[in-house]
Design an enzyme around this catalytic site. Structure first.
Site, mmCIF file in Angstrom:
data_model
loop_
_atom_site.group_PDB
_atom_site.id
_atom_site.type_symbol
_atom_site.label_atom_id
_atom_site.label_comp_id
_atom_site.label_asym_id
_atom_site.label_seq_id
_atom_site.Cartn_x
_atom_site.Cartn_y
_atom_site.Cartn_z
ATOM 1 N N GLY A 83 0.820 -1.203 0.000
ATOM 2 C CA GLY A 83 0.000 0.000 0.000
ATOM 3 C C GLY A 83 0.851 1.248 0.000
ATOM 4 N N GLY A 85 0.240 5.587 0.532
ATOM 5 C CA GLY A 85 -0.677 6.664 0.864
ATOM 6 C C GLY A 85 0.075 7.933 1.150
ATOM 7 N N GLY A 86 -0.688 8.967 1.513
ATOM 8 C CA GLY A 86 -0.090 10.248 1.798
ATOM 9 C C GLY A 86 0.801 10.236 3.016
ATOM 10 N N MET A 87 0.562 9.295 3.927
ATOM 11 C CA MET A 87 1.353 9.222 5.152
ATOM 12 C C MET A 87 2.400 8.116 5.099
ATOM 13 S SD MET A 87 0.544 11.670 7.156
ATOM 14 C CE MET A 87 1.139 11.168 8.761
ATOM 15 N N VAL A 90 3.078 1.043 3.068
ATOM 16 C CA VAL A 90 2.774 -0.101 3.927
ATOM 17 C C VAL A 90 3.399 -1.340 3.306
ATOM 18 C CG1 VAL A 90 0.976 -1.484 5.013
ATOM 19 C CG2 VAL A 90 0.620 0.975 4.663
ATOM 20 N N LYS A 105 3.747 0.129 8.548
ATOM 21 C CA LYS A 105 3.535 1.415 7.880
ATOM 22 C C LYS A 105 4.713 2.326 8.195
ATOM 23 C CE LYS A 105 0.078 5.097 7.403
ATOM 24 N NZ LYS A 105 -1.261 5.552 7.844
ATOM 25 N N ASP A 199 -12.169 10.077 9.007
ATOM 26 C CA ASP A 199 -11.761 9.843 7.612
ATOM 27 C C ASP A 199 -12.300 8.503 7.124
ATOM 28 O OD1 ASP A 199 -10.607 10.537 5.213
ATOM 29 O OD2 ASP A 199 -8.618 9.787 5.721
#
Length: 509
Positions: A83, A85-87, A90, A105, A199
């Site tokens: 994965g 994402g913006g943060m 993963v 993560k 969210d």
């Protein structure tokens, strides 16, 4: 190191990385030489190594980029990237010593330099770590390796709902209702523990092979009535938190003051997406969508999908009411309403929807990791995001420009086995029972030399033993006085008696 131009250079990278057991690699190469041989093209060989379960997709791509470091973070070995994402990214990882599969993560180093991002990353771990529910991804730990911050979570062998709908279209009614009802259950548990997500969206809902839905990503979570949460107060009022396609109207106005009803709105927009195949407002800019959530109603779901029951359409509309007072007030109310539309049996996700892991990543996975356990519906054992395509992606340590130490070598520079923590495993001296008698050598036999060369003085015993006033005490280990032999005492007594008798005889004379 540069990109490998030959099979030999590729094998050199693999060996330097420490990601493949040397015995396993040697055996594989010997078998290849006896059967089909090795190809000349390193890219072709890298693909075959993946197919044969020697390396993973992610590792193969990194080797072909000339990388051999950065395959570990903390105590975990990176297997696959599952994965982005913006943060951060993963990864499906394996504990190097316990062999346990988890999702890790990793926060990019550039994000770690931002106080707001780093604070939210640790708040995510705190929020998720405080919850233990079958419909919420469990978080086990947060740690730091150099300038890398990472969260350790359960690994779920399954996709997120955003990817499922994008690839395969709207869900059937039974699955959509089942997943949203499960998420509402998880939100109710979080609500009772004074936590709101802020969210909720399809991309933050994972579904495993047994059809169990789990809430992911607590990065924007907020603890209710927690006045010590200065992060929310300091940063959240300056920006709109959430995702434009699913954010509640009141969250657009003030992200800090929202309550559980904002999560219910996001869940209603998610149900709309699962049924319609697109968000409530599929077109428009981010600013327009934020405005429309406050002022405009989406196209009625029955106009898009007429087979949706009228009662279910009413539920969707009530969950997405503009006024929070007009919505369901708790997730438990959503669960109760959806019960009427939940069939006795719900189709399982299609195998085509499941993430494709390399054979090396699946090797050693437990049945629970593969979704084969019947108990997984009640007790979540795993969690992650869906597997993306095998594209060249830098490992976490490579992104940071730092070097993360790979698994410790079998031997340290002194030639002794290396301990898991990087030190040396020192041989433990053999212990001796406290009361065990000291070993006694045999007495001299006829024909043996009776000199000191035959039996060392320190080991001789009995009447031939040399005079030694001390011996080692077997219990305390201290030196203890040695008692005189019995015949010495008798002889001394006899002499004393004879002397006393002589003195008496002289006196009498």
């Amino acid at each position: 190191m540069s990109v490998p131009s030959s099979v030999e250079e590729l094998l050199q990278l693999i060996r330097k990385s420490g990601m493949v057991d040397e015995t396993k690699l040697t055996t594989y190469l010997q078998r290849r030489q006896l059967t089909r041989g090795l190809p000349a093209d390193p890219r072709e060989f890298a693909d075959e190594l993946v197919q044969d379960g020697i390396v993973t997709y992610f590792q193969s791509e990194q080797f072909m980029l000339g990388k051999w470091r950065g395959f570990t973070v903390g105590k975990f070995k990176l297997l696959e990237r599952v994965g982005v994402g913006g943060m951060g990214q993963v990864f499906l990882c394996e504990h190097m010593f316990m062999r346990r599969r988890v999702a890790v993560k990793v926060l990019p180093p550039a994000k770690a330099e931002q106080p707001a991002a780093l604070g939210r990353f640790y708040r995510e771990a705190r929020a998720a770590g405080s919850l233990d529910h079958p419909n919420i991804v469990r978080t086990h730990d947060i740690d730091q390796d150099g300038n890398l911050h990472f969260i350790v979570m359960d690994y779920v062998d399954g996709p997120n709902l955003l990817d499922v709908v994008k690839k395969f279209g709207p869900l059937d009614l039974a699955r959509a209702v089942s997943y949203v009802r499960q998420v509402a259950n998880g939100l109710e548990y979080a609500f009772r523990n004074k936590l709101i997500h802020r969210d909720i969206k399809p991309g933050n809902i994972l579904v495993d092979r047994k059809g169990v839905a789990r809430i992911l990503d607590m990065g924007l979570a907020r603890f209710l009535n927690d006045h010590t949460d200065q992060l929310t107060i300091k940063y959240d009022d300056k920006i709109v938190l959430g995702t434009a396609d699913y954010v509640a109207p009141e969250q657009v106005a003030n992200s800090h003051s929202v309550d559980i009803r904002a999560d219910i709105y996001g869940l209603g927009a998610t149900l709309y997406f699962l049924l319609a195949g697109h968000p409530p407002f599929p077109t428009g800019t981010v600013s327009q969508k934020l405005l429309w959530h406050r002022t405009k109603d989406p196209t009625p779901i029955r106009q898009i999908r007429p087979e949706v029951p009228e009662g279910l359409a009413v539920i969707v509309g009530k969950m997405m009411a503009k006024d929070p007072k007009a919505r369901f007030q708790t997730p438990a109310q959503v669960v109760a309403e959806l019960d009427a539309y939940l069939p006795a049996s719900v189709p399982l996700p299609s195998p085509d929807e499941m993430p494709l892991l390399s054979p090396a990543a699946m090797e050693g996975a437990s049945p629970d990791d593969e979704g084969a356990s019947e108990a997984v519906a009640e007790t979540p054992l795993n969690a992650s995001a869906t597997l993306g395509p095998a594209t060249p992606v830098k490992a976490a340590a490579v992104l940071s420009g730092s070097t993360v130490t790979v698994a410790p070598p079998a031997l340290n520079p002194f030639g002794t086995p290396a301990a898991p923590w990087g030190g040396s495993v020192r041989p433990k001296p053999p212990s001796r029972p406290a009361m065990a008698p000291l070993p006694q050598p045999p007495l001299p036999r006829p024909g043996d030399s009776a000199g000191p060369d035959a039996i060392p003085p320190a080991k001789r015993s009995g009447p031939f033993a040399p005079s030694n006033p001390f011996r080692e005490d077997a219990v305390s280990g201290r030196a203890a006085p040695r008692r005189a032999a019995p015949w010495v005492l008798l002889g001394a007594g006899a002499v004393a008696v004879a002397v006393l008798a002589a003195l008496l005889a002289l006196k009498l004379m």
